[in-house]
Design a protein around this motif. Structure first.
Motif, PDB file in Angstrom:
ATOM      1  N   VAL A  30       0.842  -1.189   0.000  1.00  8.82           N
ATOM      2  CA  VAL A  30       0.000   0.000   0.000  1.00  8.82           C
ATOM      3  C   VAL A  30       0.882   1.244   0.000  1.00  8.82           C
ATOM      4  O   VAL A  30       2.052   1.195   0.375  1.00  8.82           O
ATOM      5  N   GLU A  32       0.592   5.860  -1.171  1.00 10.03           N
ATOM      6  CA  GLU A  32      -0.085   6.875  -1.972  1.00 10.03           C
ATOM      7  C   GLU A  32       0.225   6.679  -3.446  1.00 10.03           C
ATOM      8  O   GLU A  32       1.196   6.012  -3.805  1.00 10.03           O
ATOM      9  N   ASN A  33      -0.567   7.316  -4.298  1.00  8.84           N
ATOM     10  CA  ASN A  33      -0.278   7.287  -5.735  1.00  8.84           C
ATOM     11  C   ASN A  33       1.121   7.851  -5.959  1.00  8.84           C
ATOM     12  O   ASN A  33       1.466   8.878  -5.397  1.00  8.84           O
ATOM     13  N   GLU A 160      -4.078  -3.331  -8.069  1.00 13.30           N
ATOM     14  CA  GLU A 160      -5.433  -2.801  -7.885  1.00 13.30           C
ATOM     15  C   GLU A 160      -6.503  -3.636  -8.569  1.00 13.30           C
ATOM     16  O   GLU A 160      -7.264  -3.131  -9.398  1.00 13.30           O
ATOM     17  N   SER A 191      -3.456  -2.413  -3.452  1.00 15.29           N
ATOM     18  CA  SER A 191      -4.830  -1.926  -3.395  1.00 15.29           C
ATOM     19  C   SER A 191      -4.932  -0.616  -2.636  1.00 15.29           C
ATOM     20  O   SER A 191      -4.165  -0.350  -1.713  1.00 15.29           O
ATOM     21  N   HIS A 192      -5.884   0.204  -3.073  1.00 18.23           N
ATOM     22  CA  HIS A 192      -6.206   1.418  -2.324  1.00 18.23           C
ATOM     23  C   HIS A 192      -7.399   1.207  -1.428  1.00 18.23           C
ATOM     24  O   HIS A 192      -7.764   2.077  -0.656  1.00 18.23           O
ATOM     25  N   ARG A 193      -8.051   0.053  -1.585  1.00 19.32           N
ATOM     26  CA  ARG A 193      -9.222  -0.203  -0.738  1.00 19.32           C
ATOM     27  C   ARG A 193      -8.736  -0.790   0.578  1.00 19.32           C
ATOM     28  O   ARG A 193      -8.755  -2.002   0.792  1.00 19.32           O
ATOM     29  N   LEU A 194      -8.308   0.100   1.446  1.00 16.62           N
ATOM     30  CA  LEU A 194      -7.670  -0.345   2.688  1.00 16.62           C
ATOM     31  C   LEU A 194      -8.607  -1.204   3.520  1.00 16.62           C
ATOM     32  O   LEU A 194      -8.173  -2.120   4.216  1.00 16.62           O
ATOM     33  N   GLY A 394      -3.870   8.002  -9.614  1.00 20.75           N
ATOM     34  CA  GLY A 394      -4.415   9.188  -8.935  1.00 20.75           C
ATOM     35  C   GLY A 394      -3.928  10.463  -9.600  1.00 20.75           C
ATOM     36  O   GLY A 394      -4.661  11.448  -9.691  1.00 20.75           O
ATOM     37  N   THR A 418     -13.421   9.485  -6.546  1.00 24.56           N
ATOM     38  CA  THR A 418     -12.233   9.024  -5.818  1.00 24.56           C
ATOM     39  C   THR A 418     -12.035   7.521  -5.909  1.00 24.56           C
ATOM     40  O   THR A 418     -11.288   6.947  -5.140  1.00 24.56           O
ATOM     41  N   ASP A 422      -5.871   7.022  -3.804  1.00 22.94           N
ATOM     42  CA  ASP A 422      -5.424   6.804  -2.430  1.00 22.94           C
ATOM     43  C   ASP A 422      -5.952   7.882  -1.485  1.00 22.94           C
ATOM     44  O   ASP A 422      -6.467   8.908  -1.917  1.00 22.94           O
ATOM     45  N   LYS A 426      -7.434  11.544  -2.264  1.00 24.00           N
ATOM     46  CA  LYS A 426      -8.850  11.748  -1.959  1.00 24.00           C
ATOM     47  C   LYS A 426      -9.046  13.083  -1.274  1.00 24.00           C
ATOM     48  O   LYS A 426      -9.869  13.902  -1.683  1.00 24.00           O
TER      49      LYS A 426
END
Ligand code: ADP
Ligand code: MG
Length: 491
Positions: A30, A32-33, A160, A191-194, A394, A418, A422, A426
């Motif tokens: 994980v 940030e972009n 992702e 993934s950004h879906r934490l 992003g 969004t 990330d 967002k």
């Protein structure tokens, strides 16, 4: 992978990253972009060559000098942008380019029957003859997984994978991953879906600014701490405070009895200057269809669209843009982001027409405009001349926004603004929405994330069956009430 470094012109993408994955593990990456996740995995997959560092597979040092080398070492990579050949069918795609095993000539027939066997073993049903371009995202992904397995992958990298999947498809993917894990296959999962990580990941490594900051068991890394490690700072409140809509704010957009063949069955609402109206609803309720009809992307068959008191007569995207309507969707390619062109070219593209009609704009002025947007939106790019395809998701999304910000739109339609973005980006997109409001824009936002709709809308309209089924003021909108209205049941 140990002490991996990689630079691109103007960017140090990886700065001594060490990372390991064990058999039968799902290891989430994980960050940030632009943190360096994709670059690290592209090095593993042989798409990029590292500037420094070492890679070992099963304890043996290896050189990965190209995708074929990675494949031979049992590494399968599933990219964000799929790599299937659009006109080939599922089986053809799976077996395409399989290397003959040692001493044995490539036998396409045998490969095809192995592909069928792998699909059957995994319980995957796919329309085998359908060309890849007509497969859904989930089907393309399953094809990619089968492709990796037929090549005997023991480590599968997924970049992702759930960004564009429905909840049901995500469940199916997770079940498949669990099955393969039990067979000893290892996964790297970006993934950004934490919130989904506790369901799927055994360990998590946080990447920030090209460095591996922390690796921990998922159970030992609470989400708030993970976010702090990702952004390197404590994020303020998740959603910003929305300023009140002025009591005398003019109506920016009025939609009256709007109808479109695509599931829009008589929709009326207004958006005032400085107001965000959120459209909530279940998948298939017609939310996207409503904004598409307003944007002229789908042809409205009835009703009226009025911007600042002026009816928009023609029903096409061009007329909508002329009327001051900006449409920002999650599909970055379909929005006319030209991946091969630079940030500057993309930023000025939407308004080339205006530029050529109006006063001549020099290259220097274009660069100036672009650099202003790069700074304002914190787009992470070495310069205005970087190709957009080299930016992370992003940051591509921010270029899409920059494109619209250089124009003079007053009505903004955001569809899932969004998704796949990330947490840091967002927050920046929310700030940007507030800036648009301060300029007097009216915003319509479609979002499947209920907290986002509740947190970022002055009013919430619940769409069901292509109609507005309920309306809530911000203060009265509870998650329970909105969900009940979306599902058509009593709260
Ligand atoms: P993430 O996947 O974590 O979002 P990336 O690995 O895509 O991040 O990007 C890391 C950094 O490297 C970013 O600054 C990005 O712009 C840069 N980068 C990635 N690929 C290229 C490339 N092919 N050319 C130039 N810069 C690149
Ligand atoms: Mg990436």
């Amino acid at each position: 992978m140990a002490a991996i470094t990689k630079s691109f012109p103007g960017v140090r993408a990886l700065d001594g990253v060490s990372f390991e994955v064990v058999a039968g593990e799902v290891h989430a990456l994980v960050g940030e972009n632009g943190a360096g996740k994709s670059t690290l995995m592209k090095i593993l997959a042989g798409a990029y060559t590292a500037d420094g560092g070492t890679i070992e597979i099963d304890g043996k040092p290896v050189t990965i000098d190209g995708p074929k080398a990675a494949e031979r070492l049992g590494i399968g990579m599933i990219y964000q942008e799929f790599n299937l050949v659009p006109d080939l069918g599922v089986i053809e795609n799976i077996v395409l380019g399989i290397e003959p095993t040692r001493g044995v000539f490539l036998d396409t027939k045998a490969a095809a029957s192995r592909a069928t066997a792998v699909l059957a073993e995994l319980g995957i049903t796919l329309p085998l003859d359908r060309p890849a371009r007509r497969l859904s995202v989930a089907e393309q992904q399953l094809t990619e997984i089968a492709k990796a397995l037929v090549r005997h992958a023991r480590l599968i990298v997924m970049d992702e994978p759930t960004a564009a999947l429905t909840d049901r498809e995500t469940d199916a993917l997770f079940a498949l991953i669990a099955k393969l894990k039990a067979q000893g296959v290892a996964f790297v999962y970006i993934s950004h879906r934490l919130e989904e990580l506790p369901r799927i990941a055994d360990r998590i490594t946080v990447i920030r600014d090209g460095r591996a900051i922390e690796t921990r068991a998922t159970s030992a890394l609470p989400q708030n701490e993970m976010i702090q490690l990702m952004v390197g700072r404590a994020l303020e409140a998740h959603f910003p405070d929305l300023p009140q809509v002025a009591t005398d704010a003019p109506v920016r957009l009025a939609v009256r009895d709007l109808r479109a063949a695509s599931n829009v069955n008589g929709v009326s609402f207004e958006v005032r200057a400085g107001e965000i109206v959120g459209l909530a609803g279940l998948v298939g309720a017609g939310r996207t269809e409503i904004v598409r009809a307003i944007a002229g992307a789908d042809v409205a068959t009835g009703g009226e669209i009025v911007v600042d008191g002026k009816p928009v007569v023609a029903r096409n995207p061009h007329a909508a843009i002329e009327a001051g309507i900006a449409f920002i969707t999650e599909d970055r390619k379909a929005q006319g982001l030209v991946l091969g062109m630079t940030v500057r070219e993309n930023t000025t593209l939407a308004h080339l027409a205006a530029y050529s009609r109006g006063p001549f704009i020099s290259r220097a002025e274009e660069v100036g405009i672009t650099n202003r947007e790069i700074a304002e939106l914190r787009i992470r790019t070495p310069s205005s001349e970087q190709a957009v395809k080299n930016l992370s998701g992003g940051n591509q999304q921010k270029v899409v926004l920059a494109k619209w910000l250089t124009g003079d739109a007053r009505v903004f339609l955001f569809d899932e603004p969004t998704r796949g973005v990330d947490v840091g980006a967002k927050a920046e997109i929310y700030t940007l929405m507030l800036q648009l409001l301060a300029r007097g824009a009216g915003i319509v936002m479609v979002s499947s994330e209920l907290p986002e709709v509740l947190g970022m809308s002055h009013r919430i309209l619940v769409v069901r069956g292509g109609k507005i089924a309920a309306e809530f003021a911000r203060a009265d909108a509870t998650p329970e009430a909105v969900i009940a209205a979306a599902a058509g049941v009593a709260a």
